[in-house]
Design a protein around this motif. Sequence first.
Motif, mmCIF file in Angstrom:
data_model
loop_
_atom_site.group_PDB
_atom_site.id
_atom_site.type_symbol
_atom_site.label_atom_id
_atom_site.label_comp_id
_atom_site.label_asym_id
_atom_site.label_seq_id
_atom_site.Cartn_x
_atom_site.Cartn_y
_atom_site.Cartn_z
ATOM 1 N N SER A 42 0.822 -1.207 0.000
ATOM 2 C CA SER A 42 0.000 0.000 0.000
ATOM 3 C C SER A 42 0.856 1.258 0.000
ATOM 4 O O SER A 42 1.638 1.484 0.932
ATOM 5 C CB SER A 42 -0.913 0.010 1.227
ATOM 6 O OG SER A 42 -1.550 1.258 1.363
ATOM 7 N N GLN A 43 0.659 2.102 -1.020
ATOM 8 C CA GLN A 43 1.377 3.373 -1.064
ATOM 9 C C GLN A 43 0.933 4.289 0.071
ATOM 10 O O GLN A 43 1.762 5.002 0.651
ATOM 11 C CB GLN A 43 1.147 4.049 -2.414
ATOM 12 C CG GLN A 43 1.777 3.317 -3.565
ATOM 13 C CD GLN A 43 1.507 3.985 -4.907
ATOM 14 O OE1 GLN A 43 0.714 4.905 -5.017
ATOM 15 N NE2 GLN A 43 2.190 3.503 -5.931
ATOM 16 N N ASP A 44 -0.362 4.275 0.387
ATOM 17 C CA ASP A 44 -0.861 5.121 1.470
ATOM 18 C C ASP A 44 -0.249 4.735 2.804
ATOM 19 O O ASP A 44 0.172 5.589 3.585
ATOM 20 C CB ASP A 44 -2.389 5.033 1.570
ATOM 21 C CG ASP A 44 -3.087 5.677 0.384
ATOM 22 O OD1 ASP A 44 -2.463 6.535 -0.286
ATOM 23 O OD2 ASP A 44 -4.250 5.318 0.123
ATOM 24 N N VAL A 45 -0.186 3.441 3.070
ATOM 25 C CA VAL A 45 0.415 2.977 4.325
ATOM 26 C C VAL A 45 1.894 3.331 4.350
ATOM 27 O O VAL A 45 2.418 3.755 5.380
ATOM 28 C CB VAL A 45 0.202 1.458 4.519
ATOM 29 C CG1 VAL A 45 0.980 0.947 5.721
ATOM 30 C CG2 VAL A 45 -1.280 1.144 4.664
ATOM 31 N N ALA A 46 2.562 3.192 3.213
ATOM 32 C CA ALA A 46 3.990 3.509 3.146
ATOM 33 C C ALA A 46 4.242 4.987 3.440
ATOM 34 O O ALA A 46 5.149 5.333 4.209
ATOM 35 C CB ALA A 46 4.553 3.127 1.780
ATOM 36 N N MET A 47 3.435 5.854 2.831
ATOM 37 C CA MET A 47 3.607 7.295 3.102
ATOM 38 C C MET A 47 3.342 7.609 4.567
ATOM 39 O O MET A 47 4.100 8.357 5.198
ATOM 40 C CB MET A 47 2.686 8.118 2.200
ATOM 41 C CG MET A 47 3.135 8.117 0.753
ATOM 42 S SD MET A 47 2.266 9.231 -0.379
ATOM 43 C CE MET A 47 0.592 9.168 0.143
ATOM 44 N N ASP A 48 2.279 7.044 5.112
ATOM 45 C CA ASP A 48 1.959 7.275 6.524
ATOM 46 C C ASP A 48 3.061 6.752 7.433
ATOM 47 O O ASP A 48 3.421 7.402 8.417
ATOM 48 C CB ASP A 48 0.633 6.599 6.893
ATOM 49 C CG ASP A 48 -0.570 7.276 6.260
ATOM 50 O OD1 ASP A 48 -0.425 8.414 5.759
ATOM 51 O OD2 ASP A 48 -1.662 6.659 6.273
ATOM 52 N N ALA A 49 3.598 5.578 7.102
ATOM 53 C CA ALA A 49 4.642 4.979 7.921
ATOM 54 C C ALA A 49 5.882 5.864 7.957
ATOM 55 O O ALA A 49 6.430 6.133 9.029
ATOM 56 C CB ALA A 49 5.001 3.589 7.396
ATOM 57 N N VAL A 50 6.320 6.319 6.790
ATOM 58 C CA VAL A 50 7.521 7.162 6.734
ATOM 59 C C VAL A 50 7.315 8.433 7.551
ATOM 60 O O VAL A 50 8.176 8.821 8.353
ATOM 61 C CB VAL A 50 7.900 7.489 5.270
ATOM 62 C CG1 VAL A 50 8.993 8.550 5.205
ATOM 63 C CG2 VAL A 50 8.342 6.216 4.548
ATOM 64 N N GLN A 51 6.175 9.064 7.380
ATOM 65 C CA GLN A 51 5.905 10.301 8.131
ATOM 66 C C GLN A 51 5.866 10.041 9.636
ATOM 67 O O GLN A 51 6.436 10.792 10.425
ATOM 68 C CB GLN A 51 4.591 10.937 7.659
ATOM 69 C CG GLN A 51 4.628 11.440 6.236
ATOM 70 C CD GLN A 51 5.750 12.436 5.995
ATOM 71 O OE1 GLN A 51 5.954 13.358 6.769
ATOM 72 N NE2 GLN A 51 6.481 12.245 4.908
ATOM 73 N N GLU A 52 5.186 8.982 10.033
ATOM 74 C CA GLU A 52 5.061 8.664 11.464
ATOM 75 C C GLU A 52 6.416 8.334 12.087
ATOM 76 O O GLU A 52 6.741 8.783 13.184
ATOM 77 C CB GLU A 52 4.086 7.500 11.655
ATOM 78 C CG GLU A 52 3.916 7.060 13.086
ATOM 79 C CD GLU A 52 3.238 8.086 13.972
ATOM 80 O OE1 GLU A 52 3.477 8.061 15.194
ATOM 81 O OE2 GLU A 52 2.479 8.932 13.454
ATOM 82 N N ILE A 53 7.202 7.559 11.376
ATOM 83 C CA ILE A 53 8.509 7.153 11.900
ATOM 84 C C ILE A 53 9.406 8.370 12.095
ATOM 85 O O ILE A 53 10.017 8.545 13.154
ATOM 86 C CB ILE A 53 9.173 6.122 10.959
ATOM 87 C CG1 ILE A 53 8.399 4.811 11.017
ATOM 88 C CG2 ILE A 53 10.642 5.923 11.300
ATOM 89 C CD1 ILE A 53 8.701 3.877 9.862
ATOM 90 N N TYR A 54 9.464 9.234 11.093
ATOM 91 C CA TYR A 54 10.320 10.415 11.219
ATOM 92 C C TYR A 54 9.775 11.404 12.245
ATOM 93 O O TYR A 54 10.541 12.080 12.937
ATOM 94 C CB TYR A 54 10.550 11.078 9.865
ATOM 95 C CG TYR A 54 11.677 10.423 9.105
ATOM 96 C CD1 TYR A 54 13.000 10.635 9.474
ATOM 97 C CD2 TYR A 54 11.419 9.584 8.030
ATOM 98 C CE1 TYR A 54 14.035 10.039 8.798
ATOM 99 C CE2 TYR A 54 12.457 8.976 7.340
ATOM 100 C CZ TYR A 54 13.769 9.205 7.732
ATOM 101 O OH TYR A 54 14.797 8.606 7.063
ATOM 102 N N MET A 55 8.474 11.493 12.361
ATOM 103 C CA MET A 55 7.905 12.367 13.383
ATOM 104 C C MET A 55 8.327 11.885 14.773
ATOM 105 O O MET A 55 8.716 12.685 15.632
ATOM 106 C CB MET A 55 6.372 12.398 13.289
ATOM 107 C CG MET A 55 5.746 13.348 14.299
ATOM 108 S SD MET A 55 3.954 13.434 14.158
ATOM 109 C CE MET A 55 3.505 11.848 14.822
ATOM 110 N N GLN A 56 8.309 10.559 14.977
ATOM 111 C CA GLN A 56 8.722 10.016 16.272
ATOM 112 C C GLN A 56 10.215 10.249 16.524
ATOM 113 O O GLN A 56 10.611 10.508 17.659
ATOM 114 C CB GLN A 56 8.385 8.517 16.354
ATOM 115 C CG GLN A 56 6.905 8.228 16.423
ATOM 116 C CD GLN A 56 6.221 8.923 17.577
ATOM 117 O OE1 GLN A 56 6.738 8.964 18.698
ATOM 118 N NE2 GLN A 56 5.060 9.504 17.319
#
Length: 195
Positions: A42-56
């Motif tokens: 999923s591209q949507d999950v991938a984008m969300d994952a990258v953003q969430e990981i870097y935000m953390q």
Amino acid sequence: MLEATDEVLCGMIRKGDAAAFTVLYDRYRRQLYGYVINLCGSQDVAMDAVQEIYMQVWLRSETLDPERSIKSYLFRSARNYVLDYLKKAVHQQTFRQYFMDAFAEGTASSEHLLYTKQLESIRHNAVSRLPAQRQLIYNMSKVDGLSNREIADMLGISINTVRDQLVKATRFVRMYLLRNADIAVLLAAVHAIQQ
């Protein structure tokens, strides 16, 4: 700064250096994105994952340890993000409905049929382990689609009792699925839905 090692960047990020954070972000974001897509499709999950990981990473920057591999941390975080996503997705009605519709219409591939049968079998086993009244309430709600009020009226119990029993039943079924469902089946099932 582009040539700085990960260790140097982590040390700078610990001190609040936004430019170092940007360099770290640019260094691994595409790799993380591709990794997540390979895991779940999923591209949507991938984008969300990258953003969430870097935000953390940014929010917890003071705890970064320059001695430990930030790359390993990022990829481990991505894997955990996908696993959490899958744990939630397997309980979503749309997830189950996709497989049940494909099964009913005969349009599912043999692989999809296997996933459907395995997931539904595990869910059925979980439901069968519930106490009798909780099992009845769960089936009336999830299978028959009755509202909490309708269930309460039919069984002559309070609506709060229905809610409580549904919460307990859903929690048990979720935990049972997580303990018994093969993660490979979950990964493949989510990947199939995303296509």
